[in-house]
Design an enzyme around this catalytic site. Structure first.
Site, PDB file in Angstrom:
ATOM      1  N   ARG A 240       0.802  -1.262   0.070  1.00  0.00           N
ATOM      2  CA  ARG A 240       0.047   0.032  -0.091  1.00  0.00           C
ATOM      3  C   ARG A 240       0.930   1.300  -0.158  1.00  0.00           C
ATOM      4  O   ARG A 240       1.821   1.156   0.594  1.00  0.00           O
ATOM      5  CB  ARG A 240      -0.895   0.025   1.141  1.00  0.00           C
ATOM      6  CG  ARG A 240      -2.059  -1.155   1.232  1.00  0.00           C
ATOM      7  CD  ARG A 240      -3.183  -0.453   0.335  1.00  0.00           C
ATOM      8  NE  ARG A 240      -4.197  -1.432   0.136  1.00  0.00           N
ATOM      9  CZ  ARG A 240      -4.472  -2.322  -0.757  1.00  0.00           C
ATOM     10  NH1 ARG A 240      -3.419  -2.805  -1.625  1.00  0.00           N
ATOM     11  NH2 ARG A 240      -5.644  -2.924  -0.794  1.00  0.00           N
ATOM     12  N   GLU A 269      -3.459   7.436  -5.629  1.00  0.00           N
ATOM     13  CA  GLU A 269      -3.587   6.852  -6.795  1.00  0.00           C
ATOM     14  C   GLU A 269      -4.298   7.493  -7.852  1.00  0.00           C
ATOM     15  O   GLU A 269      -5.534   7.509  -8.196  1.00  0.00           O
ATOM     16  CB  GLU A 269      -3.904   5.433  -6.627  1.00  0.00           C
ATOM     17  CG  GLU A 269      -3.085   4.525  -5.449  1.00  0.00           C
ATOM     18  CD  GLU A 269      -3.315   3.215  -5.342  1.00  0.00           C
ATOM     19  OE1 GLU A 269      -4.168   2.610  -6.118  1.00  0.00           O
ATOM     20  OE2 GLU A 269      -2.248   2.504  -4.988  1.00  0.00           O
ATOM     21  N   HIS A 287      -0.748   0.031  -9.907  1.00  0.00           N
ATOM     22  CA  HIS A 287      -1.560  -1.024  -8.999  1.00  0.00           C
ATOM     23  C   HIS A 287      -1.846  -2.197  -9.778  1.00  0.00           C
ATOM     24  O   HIS A 287      -3.262  -2.447  -9.651  1.00  0.00           O
ATOM     25  CB  HIS A 287      -2.535  -0.277  -8.132  1.00  0.00           C
ATOM     26  CG  HIS A 287      -3.045  -0.960  -6.731  1.00  0.00           C
ATOM     27  ND1 HIS A 287      -3.501  -0.337  -5.737  1.00  0.00           N
ATOM     28  CD2 HIS A 287      -2.985  -2.436  -6.296  1.00  0.00           C
ATOM     29  CE1 HIS A 287      -3.780  -1.146  -4.966  1.00  0.00           C
ATOM     30  NE2 HIS A 287      -3.543  -2.408  -5.332  1.00  0.00           N
TER      31      HIS A 287
HETATM   32  C1  GLV Z   1      -4.791  -5.632  -3.936  1.00  0.00           C
HETATM   33  O1  GLV Z   1      -4.266  -4.257  -3.828  1.00  0.00           O
HETATM   34  C2  GLV Z   1      -5.437  -6.009  -2.827  1.00  0.00           C
HETATM   35  O2  GLV Z   1      -5.372  -5.720  -1.722  1.00  0.00           O
HETATM   36  O3  GLV Z   1      -6.304  -7.194  -3.411  1.00  0.00           O
END
Ligand code: GLV
Ligand code: GLV
Length: 329
Positions: A240, A269, A287
């Site tokens: 994260r 993001e 991501h």
């Molecule tokens: C993606 O970032 C998730 O947490 O599945």
């Protein structure tokens, strides 16, 4: 015949999960293929008993207030910093996530970033696309070898463990930090050493972040942390964004305080600040850690199974607050 339960699916997910849900439920799908706005989410919640949502959907007290009939929530993600689990528990609402099914995809993505940074893959790719062909040279685009370097895992959970296991082909000593207790599998299989955070930073050549975002991990990687890392170190974040103080990272990279970074997640993001994107010693991706068909089918299936178990009074395969489930479920 009793009415079929209605499930609000805030955004289209792979058919594998939708097909499971359709066997027993009617689906309300979010509009188009985009995240719901906050207003749409709160409006959609008004009648909803069952919701299958995305990691950008904030499942907090205001959401629960807007969803007085809510009986269960399934996250289409393993990370659950978008959910106020304590608040859900206070209200007796089970909430679920999707671990395991995306572990391999995310661990492989971390490796993709390690090599892309170490061998300057994105930087040189960009030159060639711009029509520039740099002459071969004894000193051009020198990178780093990974074999034999020390791998540091920040957050030795499922994904961190998988990433570490994949290092075997590269004969890497492994150090790790965090986790409530020692990771016996890592210690037995790889001889991994658990170190206090500061020693960990000093020991690792590659630091890969796999911890959940919590008040303790937020901005754990700050200026002081970068000052402790090796000047040759590479930082990779597929966890994260806010675990890293991005301004401090940008400054550390610009000053050559560490060698490079591979980032799949960011503090915000959205289009990234130019201070970050103008750096050459980073590789950035949007991501996509779990973005393989296999992982996404697995997430859709697991989120659907979690929901179906909740609505039939069963035990969901992955519930974050099982204490609220009916006894015997
Ligand atoms: C993606 O970032 C998730 O947490 O599945
Ligand atoms: C996520 O599944 C983790 O525990 O690392």
């Amino acid at each position: 015949m009793a009415a079929r339960p209605v499930v609000l699916v805030t955004r289209m997910i792979p058919e594998a999960g939708l097909a499971l849900l359709r066997q027993r439920c009617d689906l309300r799908l979010g509009p188009d293929d985009r995240p719901m706005t906050r207003e749409e989410l709160l409006a959609g919640a008004a009648e909803a008993k069952w919701v299958l949502g995305q990691l950008v959907d904030r499942i907090d007290a205001a959401f629960f207030d807007a969803a007085p009939r809510l009986r269960g929530y399934a996250n289409y993600a393993v990370g659950f910093d978008n959910i106020d689990v304590a608040e859900a528990t206070r209200r007796g609402i089970p909430v679920c996530n999707t671990p395991d099914v995306l572990t391999v995809a995310t661990a492989e993505m971390a490796w993709a970033l390690v090599f892309a940074v170490a061998r300057r893959v994105a930087e040189t790719d960009t030159l060639l696309r711009r029509g520039i062909w740099p002459a071969w040279g004894p000193f051009t685009f020198l990178g780093q070898e990974i074999t034999g370097k020390t791998l540091g895992i920040y957050g030795p959970g499922r994904i961190g463990t998988a990433m570490a296991r994949m290092s075997r082909g590269f004969s890497m000593p492994v150090v790790y930090t965090g986790g409530r207790r020692p990771n016996e599998a890592l210690e037995k299989e790889l001889g991994a050493r658990r170190l206090p955070f500061e020693e960990f930073l000093e020991a690792a050549d590659i630091v890969s972040i796999h911890a959940p975002l919590t008040p303790e991990t937020r901005h754990a990687f700050d200026a002081a942390a970068f000052a402790r890392m090796k000047p040759t170190a590479i930082l990779v974040n597929t966890g994260r964004g806010p675990i890293v103080d991005e301004a401090a990272l940008t400054a550390a990279l610009a000053a050559g305080r560490i060698a490079g970074a591979g980032l799949d997640v960011f503090e915000v993001e959205a289009p990234l600040p130019e201070s970050l994107t103008s750096l050459q010693n980073i590789v950035i991706t949007p991501h996509i850690g779990s973005a393989t068909q296999t992982a996404r089918d697995g997430m859709a299936t697991l989120a659907a199974r979690n929901l179906l178990a909740m609505l039939t009074g069963g035990r969901p395969p992955s519930c974050l607050n099982p204490e609220v489930l009916e006894p015997g479920a």
